[in-house]
Write an enzyme that holds these catalytic residues in place. Sequence first.
Site, PDB file in Angstrom:
ATOM      1  N   ALA A   6       0.859  -1.182   0.000  1.00 43.42           N
ATOM      2  CA  ALA A   6       0.000   0.000   0.000  1.00 43.42           C
ATOM      3  C   ALA A   6       0.895   1.232   0.000  1.00 43.42           C
ATOM      4  CB  ALA A   6      -0.906  -0.006   1.224  1.00 43.42           C
ATOM      5  N   SER A   8       1.178   5.197  -0.171  1.00 48.43           N
ATOM      6  CA  SER A   8       0.457   6.460  -0.009  1.00 48.43           C
ATOM      7  C   SER A   8       1.080   7.587  -0.812  1.00 48.43           C
ATOM      8  CB  SER A   8       0.433   6.857   1.465  1.00 48.43           C
ATOM      9  OG  SER A   8       1.747   7.162   1.909  1.00 48.43           O
ATOM     10  N   CYS A 101      -9.698   2.890  10.028  1.00 46.01           N
ATOM     11  CA  CYS A 101      -9.203   2.698   8.664  1.00 46.01           C
ATOM     12  C   CYS A 101      -8.360   1.434   8.561  1.00 46.01           C
ATOM     13  CB  CYS A 101      -8.396   3.919   8.228  1.00 46.01           C
ATOM     14  SG  CYS A 101      -7.802   3.832   6.523  1.00 46.01           S
ATOM     15  N   CYS A 193      -7.045  12.960   7.974  1.00 45.00           N
ATOM     16  CA  CYS A 193      -6.854  13.169   6.535  1.00 45.00           C
ATOM     17  C   CYS A 193      -8.093  13.685   5.825  1.00 45.00           C
ATOM     18  CB  CYS A 193      -6.369  11.878   5.875  1.00 45.00           C
ATOM     19  SG  CYS A 193      -7.599  10.556   5.760  1.00 45.00           S
TER      20      CYS A 193
END
Length: 356
Positions: A6, A8, A101, A193
């Site tokens: 993952a 970002s 999350c 975020c």
Amino acid sequence: MRVLVAMSGGVDSSVAAARMVDAGHDVVGVHLALSSAPGTLRTGSRGCCSKEDASDARRVADILGIPFYVWDFADRFKDDVIDDFVESYARGETPNPCVRCNERIKFSALAARALALGFDAVATGHYARLSDGRLRRAVDADKDQSYVLGVLTAEQLRHALFPIGDTPKPQIRAEAAERGLAVAEKPDSHDICFIPTGDTKAFLGARIGVRPGAVVDGSGTVLAEHDGVHGFTIGQRKGLGIAGPGADGRPRYVTAIDAETGTVRVGPAEDLEVWELTGERPVFTSGVEPGGPIECQVQVRAHGGITDTVAELRDGKLELSLRAPLRGVAPGQTMVLYRPDPDGDEVIASATITRR
């Protein structure tokens, strides 16, 4: 091993991807698009899921020579993280969206898709360590993120990799620079975020609306009116709308929130102290429930709020008796239990605080 990383677009996940390549794995990078309106979320000084972040991640993938994709998880993120955040505050709770999350997006929805596509594991740039299936604190205590990973199950951890948890952050930046990655000095993210302005109260107010109530003292005397309990959290001192300290001259803090009546109670600092905690929806990292009381430590926020405790599972809930009081603990927060270990404190369980 086939590993999905993952990415970002930040320095941590970029170095994590590089280390997976170095280890000889078959690596693919993926950037999660978590907003249908790029730029309304952010990491560091730019928008999370912004075109800039996706471009940064893609450039790193190109340097590493790995395939790269952008996967749209915007709807799932809204339902499982943003809406959950808003609903929790409307109930007078204080949730941690990063915990949610990790629990529902990165190591649930993302991991499920990865496994369905034949990947063996998902790697991220979190500061935490895994050894023999045990989740431990990172070497860099200031950056440790084991707390926000404490909700992961044994099965989720079985398919997780944290390649940078054994390295201090300054060395991660230095390594990124040595590898020629432009993200080496990219700012860290510190705020929520999906609230680009940083104004949580305004964000919640726009979604919850006006729900009038009263700010009262310990005797029930009304000190002020407010537009909704979502504008308050346990331990808050500023922005209470009251005329300064109490009659004794001491500062006043939010000590209790009743969402049903819209009542926010304030009092002196000592009213914030708690010696017992109850948590629902417990998760035991090993997958095995304890057979009796556990001597351990509890952490109730991402950084700080740690004390020794005795924890016991009763009627499906974790009951904690603290060895020293904690302050500013709110329903909705996650409590994570650790077993102290010289090789790195081990996460053993977590739960959502319901009573303080």
